[in-house]
Design a protein around this motif. Structure first.
Motif, PDB file in Angstrom:
ATOM      1  N   ASN A   1       0.798  -1.225   0.000  1.00  0.00           N
ATOM      2  CA  ASN A   1       0.000   0.000   0.000  1.00  0.00           C
ATOM      3  C   ASN A   1       0.831   1.275   0.000  1.00  0.00           C
ATOM      4  O   ASN A   1       0.342   2.348   0.345  1.00  0.00           O
ATOM      5  CB  ASN A   1      -0.946  -0.011   1.207  1.00  0.00           C
ATOM      6  N   GLY A   2       2.089   1.157  -0.394  1.00  0.00           N
ATOM      7  CA  GLY A   2       2.929   2.342  -0.506  1.00  0.00           C
ATOM      8  C   GLY A   2       4.105   2.328   0.448  1.00  0.00           C
ATOM      9  O   GLY A   2       4.094   1.656   1.487  1.00  0.00           O
ATOM     10  N   GLY A   3       5.125   3.064   0.079  1.00  0.00           N
ATOM     11  CA  GLY A   3       6.350   3.103   0.876  1.00  0.00           C
ATOM     12  C   GLY A   3       7.274   1.959   0.501  1.00  0.00           C
ATOM     13  O   GLY A   3       6.926   1.103  -0.325  1.00  0.00           O
ATOM     14  N   ALA A   4       8.435   1.974   1.103  1.00  0.00           N
ATOM     15  CA  ALA A   4       9.422   0.924   0.819  1.00  0.00           C
ATOM     16  C   ALA A   4       9.158  -0.300   1.682  1.00  0.00           C
ATOM     17  O   ALA A   4       8.917  -0.193   2.887  1.00  0.00           O
ATOM     18  CB  ALA A   4      10.831   1.441   1.087  1.00  0.00           C
ATOM     19  N   ALA A   5       9.190  -1.465   1.053  1.00  0.00           N
ATOM     20  CA  ALA A   5       9.012  -2.715   1.804  1.00  0.00           C
ATOM     21  C   ALA A   5      10.303  -3.041   2.556  1.00  0.00           C
ATOM     22  O   ALA A   5      11.400  -2.798   2.040  1.00  0.00           O
ATOM     23  CB  ALA A   5       8.677  -3.847   0.848  1.00  0.00           C
ATOM     24  N   PRO A   6      10.192  -3.597   3.753  1.00  0.00           N
ATOM     25  CA  PRO A   6      11.411  -4.063   4.437  1.00  0.00           C
ATOM     26  C   PRO A   6      12.015  -5.226   3.645  1.00  0.00           C
ATOM     27  O   PRO A   6      11.304  -6.159   3.272  1.00  0.00           O
ATOM     28  CB  PRO A   6      10.899  -4.551   5.800  1.00  0.00           C
ATOM     29  N   ALA A   7      13.279  -5.134   3.357  1.00  0.00           N
ATOM     30  CA  ALA A   7      13.959  -6.219   2.649  1.00  0.00           C
ATOM     31  C   ALA A   7      14.864  -6.943   3.636  1.00  0.00           C
ATOM     32  O   ALA A   7      15.272  -6.376   4.655  1.00  0.00           O
ATOM     33  CB  ALA A   7      14.771  -5.659   1.484  1.00  0.00           C
ATOM     34  N   PRO A   8      15.193  -8.194   3.376  1.00  0.00           N
ATOM     35  CA  PRO A   8      16.037  -8.941   4.317  1.00  0.00           C
ATOM     36  C   PRO A   8      17.499  -8.501   4.264  1.00  0.00           C
ATOM     37  O   PRO A   8      18.011  -8.110   3.212  1.00  0.00           O
ATOM     38  CB  PRO A   8      15.883 -10.390   3.850  1.00  0.00           C
ATOM     39  N   THR A   9      18.129  -8.568   5.407  1.00  0.00           N
ATOM     40  CA  THR A   9      19.549  -8.255   5.485  1.00  0.00           C
ATOM     41  C   THR A   9      20.357  -9.459   5.032  1.00  0.00           C
ATOM     42  O   THR A   9      20.190 -10.565   5.528  1.00  0.00           O
ATOM     43  CB  THR A   9      19.960  -7.918   6.934  1.00  0.00           C
ATOM     44  N   GLY A  10      21.242  -9.231   4.083  1.00  0.00           N
ATOM     45  CA  GLY A  10      22.176 -10.267   3.666  1.00  0.00           C
ATOM     46  C   GLY A  10      23.568  -9.920   4.151  1.00  0.00           C
ATOM     47  O   GLY A  10      23.825  -8.821   4.619  1.00  0.00           O
ATOM     48  N   GLY A  11      24.471 -10.858   4.013  1.00  0.00           N
ATOM     49  CA  GLY A  11      25.847 -10.604   4.425  1.00  0.00           C
ATOM     50  C   GLY A  11      26.332 -11.632   5.421  1.00  0.00           C
ATOM     51  O   GLY A  11      25.543 -12.399   5.981  1.00  0.00           O
ATOM     52  N   GLU A  12      27.633 -11.641   5.638  1.00  0.00           N
ATOM     53  CA  GLU A  12      28.251 -12.645   6.500  1.00  0.00           C
ATOM     54  C   GLU A  12      28.834 -12.047   7.782  1.00  0.00           C
ATOM     55  O   GLU A  12      29.155 -10.855   7.831  1.00  0.00           O
ATOM     56  CB  GLU A  12      29.364 -13.379   5.737  1.00  0.00           C
ATOM     57  N   PHE A  13      28.976 -12.923   8.764  1.00  0.00           N
ATOM     58  CA  PHE A  13      29.564 -12.545  10.041  1.00  0.00           C
ATOM     59  C   PHE A  13      30.892 -13.264  10.237  1.00  0.00           C
ATOM     60  O   PHE A  13      31.011 -14.454   9.955  1.00  0.00           O
ATOM     61  CB  PHE A  13      28.637 -12.939  11.198  1.00  0.00           C
ATOM     62  N   VAL A  14      31.884 -12.533  10.738  1.00  0.00           N
ATOM     63  CA  VAL A  14      33.141 -13.150  11.151  1.00  0.00           C
ATOM     64  C   VAL A  14      32.908 -13.709  12.547  1.00  0.00           C
ATOM     65  O   VAL A  14      32.589 -12.960  13.476  1.00  0.00           O
ATOM     66  CB  VAL A  14      34.298 -12.133  11.193  1.00  0.00           C
ATOM     67  N   THR A  15      33.030 -15.006  12.699  1.00  0.00           N
ATOM     68  CA  THR A  15      32.762 -15.658  13.980  1.00  0.00           C
ATOM     69  C   THR A  15      33.987 -16.423  14.467  1.00  0.00           C
ATOM     70  O   THR A  15      34.878 -16.762  13.681  1.00  0.00           O
ATOM     71  CB  THR A  15      31.577 -16.638  13.866  1.00  0.00           C
ATOM     72  N   VAL A  16      33.996 -16.702  15.757  1.00  0.00           N
ATOM     73  CA  VAL A  16      35.108 -17.437  16.368  1.00  0.00           C
ATOM     74  C   VAL A  16      34.560 -18.709  17.012  1.00  0.00           C
ATOM     75  O   VAL A  16      33.928 -18.652  18.075  1.00  0.00           O
ATOM     76  CB  VAL A  16      35.833 -16.587  17.422  1.00  0.00           C
TER      77      VAL A  16
END
Length: 417
Positions: free
Chosen positions: A291-306
């Protein structure tokens, strides 16, 4: 280290995001050998098999090891394969020292007892944007540092829209977008291409429409979610989107858009370099909400983990490697190379100063949502698999959008018991 139960392992390997279908290069595990050789070699896994030893990324990883006084043995493998191998290596007590993983996988690995909290290691995440670090946060604690972030928007072909008499700035909601697609079709060109494949990529691409309708991942079959699937189904049925969206990956979907025949292509930040090579003028707009405005899009990307190690004395050097990889200077270099948006506002400002085309993407990333947010955590992979199954079923004509989502919700409920 908390042992990974066989039941949990079987469950995680059965979910869509971690079910391995392709054999890739084997992981190295913790360094082998003894004495000095073991102490001076640290293992690093990432989901970038496309980068060989001569790439800028591989050179950065190696240099961070050199700065820490050690040699880093890097292994790149497919995202799905990496998740599987991480679980198995942890069960065997042979996890790598540092691991770069897709953000939805973090909560799964945390539940398995594999990862260290960043706070326990003394790693600072205070400068990271809240919605970006949120994808790697479980019960209030961060378990990694994002290397960068990306999200989705609509690329458009200026030539195709001009010939069809479509003004992209007038596209504000689903109705105006569908009207634009019909004008494009009437002008003899093709409408929109996207990925609806039966994998996480399909769910990733469906989420902006699902969330843009007010869909709830805990109630897949409510009226809002059904509206989003009906939108996609209508486009395919009316010839505004091709039937091959069912098998399109995000890469093959981009290749379709790059033919110059399509008005719109749903894709991510990572295609910017390819867009500049496409041979036609393009623009980018936000995916519109129903119904208008920008839709929330999913966050992509990687995490450096230990990952958790039996020998905790290794963490001091591991911390140096992680700190190097996630320094502002290296984030700027890495995220520019990978077409990621940096996870900190300071580096984002530098990126936009160097390339004004990144401004709408910085805005999109700031508004993006983590797929595991809202407390979903390890429930997300199960929900996602049923969601992409429903999308496949509806678009192929097997079931109506509502019936497909009803079946998906029932399957999720049965799985969660």
């Amino acid at each position: 280290m908390r042992h990974l139960s066989r039941t949990l392992l079987a469950t995680l390997l059965a979910t869509g995001t971690l079910a391995s279908a392709v054999a890739c290069s084997s992981g190295g595990g913790s360094a082998t050998g003894s004495g000095t050789a073991k102490a001076s070699t640290y293992t690093f896994w990432d989901p970038y098999p496309q980068f060989d030893a001569g790439s800028a990324w591989a050179k950065l990883v190696a240099s961070c090891g050199t700065q820490a006084g050690v040699t880093v043995k890097r292994t790149g493998m497919d995202t799905t394969d990496l998740g599987n191998k991480a679980l198995l290596a942890a069960q065997q007590g042979n996890a790598p020292d540092v691991m770069l993983v897709d953000n939805p996988v973090v909560s799964t690995l945390v539940q398995a007892g594999i990862l260290n909290k960043t706070s326990d290691l003394g790693l600072d995440t205070s400068a990271i944007q809240a919605n970006i670090i949120g994808a790697g946060t479980v019960d209030g604690s961060a378990y990694g540092i994002p290397i960068g972030a990306n999200t989705l928007a609509l690329y458009y072909n200026k030539n195709v829209l001009k010939a069809a008499g479509v003004d992209p700035t007038a596209i504000k909601d689903w109705a105006s977008l569908t009207a634009a697609l019909n004008k494009v079709k009437a002008a003899g060109k093709k409408g929109i291409t996207f990925s609806a494949i039966g994998t996480e990529e399909g769910s990733f691409q469906f989420l902006p429409w699902f969330w843009g309708a007010g869909g709830d991942l805990t109630k897949l079959n409510n009226a809002n979610g059904a509206a989003a699937l009906s939108l996609w189904k209508g486009w395919v049925s009316d010839g505004l989107a091709p039937n091959d969206v069912l098998s399109n990956t995000q890469t093959t979907s981009w290749q379709e858009f790059a033919t110059g025949q399509y008005a719109f292509g749903e894709n991510g930040t990572w295609q910017l370099a390819n867009a500049d090579k496409a041979g036609f003028p393009y623009g980018v707009i936000s995916i519109p909400a129903q119904n208008g405005g920008a839709a929330p899009a999913p966050t992509g990307g990687e995490f450096v983990t230990v990952p958790v190690q039996k020998d905790s004395s290794r963490y001091d050097t591991t911390k140096k490697i992680v700190t190097c990889l996630t320094s502002s200077a290296n984030l700027l270099s890495t995220d520019t190379t990978l077409s990621y948006i940096a996870p900190t506002s300071a580096v984002q400002t530098q990126q936009v100063a160097a390339n004004a085309e990144l401004k709408p993407w910085v805005t999109a990333v700031a508004a993006a949502k983590g797929r595991t947010s809202g407390g979903l955590g390890t429930k997300y992979p199960v929900i996602s698999e049923q969601m992409w199954t429903a999308v496949q079923s509806a678009l192929s004509g097997g079931k109506s959008p509502q019936a497909a989502l009803d079946a998906a919700q029932t399957a999720v409920a049965n799985h969660q018991g």
